[in-house]
Design a protein around this motif. Structure first.
Motif, PDB file in Angstrom:
ATOM      1  N   VAL A  42      -6.140   3.507  -2.621  1.00 48.42           N
ATOM      2  CA  VAL A  42      -4.927   2.685  -2.693  1.00 48.42           C
ATOM      3  C   VAL A  42      -5.138   1.370  -1.942  1.00 48.42           C
ATOM      4  O   VAL A  42      -4.819   0.296  -2.462  1.00 48.42           O
ATOM      5  CB  VAL A  42      -3.702   3.448  -2.128  1.00 48.42           C
ATOM      6  CG1 VAL A  42      -2.520   2.509  -1.900  1.00 48.42           C
ATOM      7  CG2 VAL A  42      -3.316   4.588  -3.061  1.00 48.42           C
ATOM      8  N   SER A  61       0.830  -1.210   0.000  1.00 51.64           N
ATOM      9  CA  SER A  61       0.000   0.000   0.000  1.00 51.64           C
ATOM     10  C   SER A  61       0.862   1.256   0.000  1.00 51.64           C
ATOM     11  O   SER A  61       0.593   2.202  -0.758  1.00 51.64           O
ATOM     12  CB  SER A  61      -0.935   0.005   1.210  1.00 51.64           C
ATOM     13  OG  SER A  61      -1.841  -1.073   1.130  1.00 51.64           O
ATOM     14  N   ARG A  79       1.634   6.283  -7.136  1.00 51.22           N
ATOM     15  CA  ARG A  79       0.556   7.155  -7.600  1.00 51.22           C
ATOM     16  C   ARG A  79       0.770   8.626  -7.260  1.00 51.22           C
ATOM     17  O   ARG A  79       0.480   9.507  -8.065  1.00 51.22           O
ATOM     18  CB  ARG A  79      -0.783   6.729  -6.976  1.00 51.22           C
ATOM     19  CG  ARG A  79      -1.337   5.452  -7.492  1.00 51.22           C
ATOM     20  CD  ARG A  79      -2.703   5.209  -6.874  1.00 51.22           C
ATOM     21  NE  ARG A  79      -3.218   3.896  -7.212  1.00 51.22           N
ATOM     22  CZ  ARG A  79      -4.454   3.511  -6.939  1.00 51.22           C
ATOM     23  NH1 ARG A  79      -5.290   4.335  -6.340  1.00 51.22           N
ATOM     24  NH2 ARG A  79      -4.852   2.299  -7.263  1.00 51.22           N
ATOM     25  N   GLU A 100       2.368   1.482  -3.469  1.00 54.16           N
ATOM     26  CA  GLU A 100       1.400   1.943  -4.473  1.00 54.16           C
ATOM     27  C   GLU A 100       1.120   3.434  -4.313  1.00 54.16           C
ATOM     28  O   GLU A 100       0.995   4.159  -5.299  1.00 54.16           O
ATOM     29  CB  GLU A 100       0.105   1.141  -4.372  1.00 54.16           C
ATOM     30  CG  GLU A 100      -0.973   1.543  -5.355  1.00 54.16           C
ATOM     31  CD  GLU A 100      -0.614   1.310  -6.812  1.00 54.16           C
ATOM     32  OE1 GLU A 100      -1.237   1.942  -7.682  1.00 54.16           O
ATOM     33  OE2 GLU A 100       0.295   0.494  -7.103  1.00 54.16           O
ATOM     34  N   VAL A 150      -4.950  -2.321  -3.600  1.00 48.97           N
ATOM     35  CA  VAL A 150      -4.021  -3.356  -3.122  1.00 48.97           C
ATOM     36  C   VAL A 150      -4.799  -4.593  -2.698  1.00 48.97           C
ATOM     37  O   VAL A 150      -4.412  -5.725  -3.024  1.00 48.97           O
ATOM     38  CB  VAL A 150      -3.134  -2.809  -1.986  1.00 48.97           C
ATOM     39  CG1 VAL A 150      -2.388  -3.923  -1.265  1.00 48.97           C
ATOM     40  CG2 VAL A 150      -2.159  -1.774  -2.544  1.00 48.97           C
TER      41      VAL A 150
END
Length: 176
Positions: free
Chosen positions: A102, A24, A31, A27, A106
């Motif tokens: 997010v 997480s 992003r 990610e 995930v």
């Protein structure tokens, strides 16, 4: 942690939770150029992890972070932790909508995997992970940012900003 624990039915394997939380933050870095947790990233034998969060999972730590953790997550029992209470999105007020997106992403990608499959996946796909040979090795955010596609210069600049923000958080944590 409570988000993933609830998704898993209220009880989640610690290794699986550790991987989901790391993925997480990774990610979110990909992003938005910033993590969700601002935890310290480390390479461990079973893959990358969030150091302070892993300590909390293992009952180590103390202070305000430990109190907040214990309000949501029960003590570790064998290789699992349980969510202490039911909650809705409104209860997760420290998480932004982007953070929740997010976490959902995930979960959708990795939630069906068991802890061993996730561990192997991180070994193969998280290029920032290094085998620590029974210890732990810090992971620099710049390495993560480069692994997810940023150039070296931009990754280094973002990593410095993250370190600075983590430092400010540490100062305020000591004041509490």
């Amino acid at each position: 942690a409570a988000f993933f624990g609830q998704k898993e039915g209220g009880c989640i394997n610690v290794l699986k939770l550790t991987k989901l939380l790391y993925l997480s933050d990774r990610e979110s870095l990909a992003r938005y150029g910033q993590p969700i947790s601002y935890d310290n990233l480390v390479s461990m034998d079973f893959g990358p992890a969030l150091s302070r969060t892993l300590n909390l999972t293992n009952g180590l730590g103390g202070g305000p972070a430990s109190d907040k953790w214990e309000a949501w997550i029960g003590e570790r029992s064998s290789h699992h932790v349980q969510v202490r209470r039911q909650f809705s999105r409104n209860d997760l007020d420290e998480l932004s909508d982007a953070d929740i997106d997010v976490l959902e992403s995930v979960w959708n990608q990795f939630g069906g995997m068991d802890q061993w499959t996730l561990s192997e996946w991180t070994h193969l796909n998280c290029k920032e992970w290094q085998d620590p040979n029974g210890s732990s090795i810090p992971i620099d955010e710049a390495a993560v940012l480069q692994s997810v596609g940023l150039g070296a210069e931009q990754a280094a600049a973002l990593a410095e900003r993250i370190k600075a923000e983590r430092g400010v958080d540490a100062i305020f944590a000591r004041l509490q």
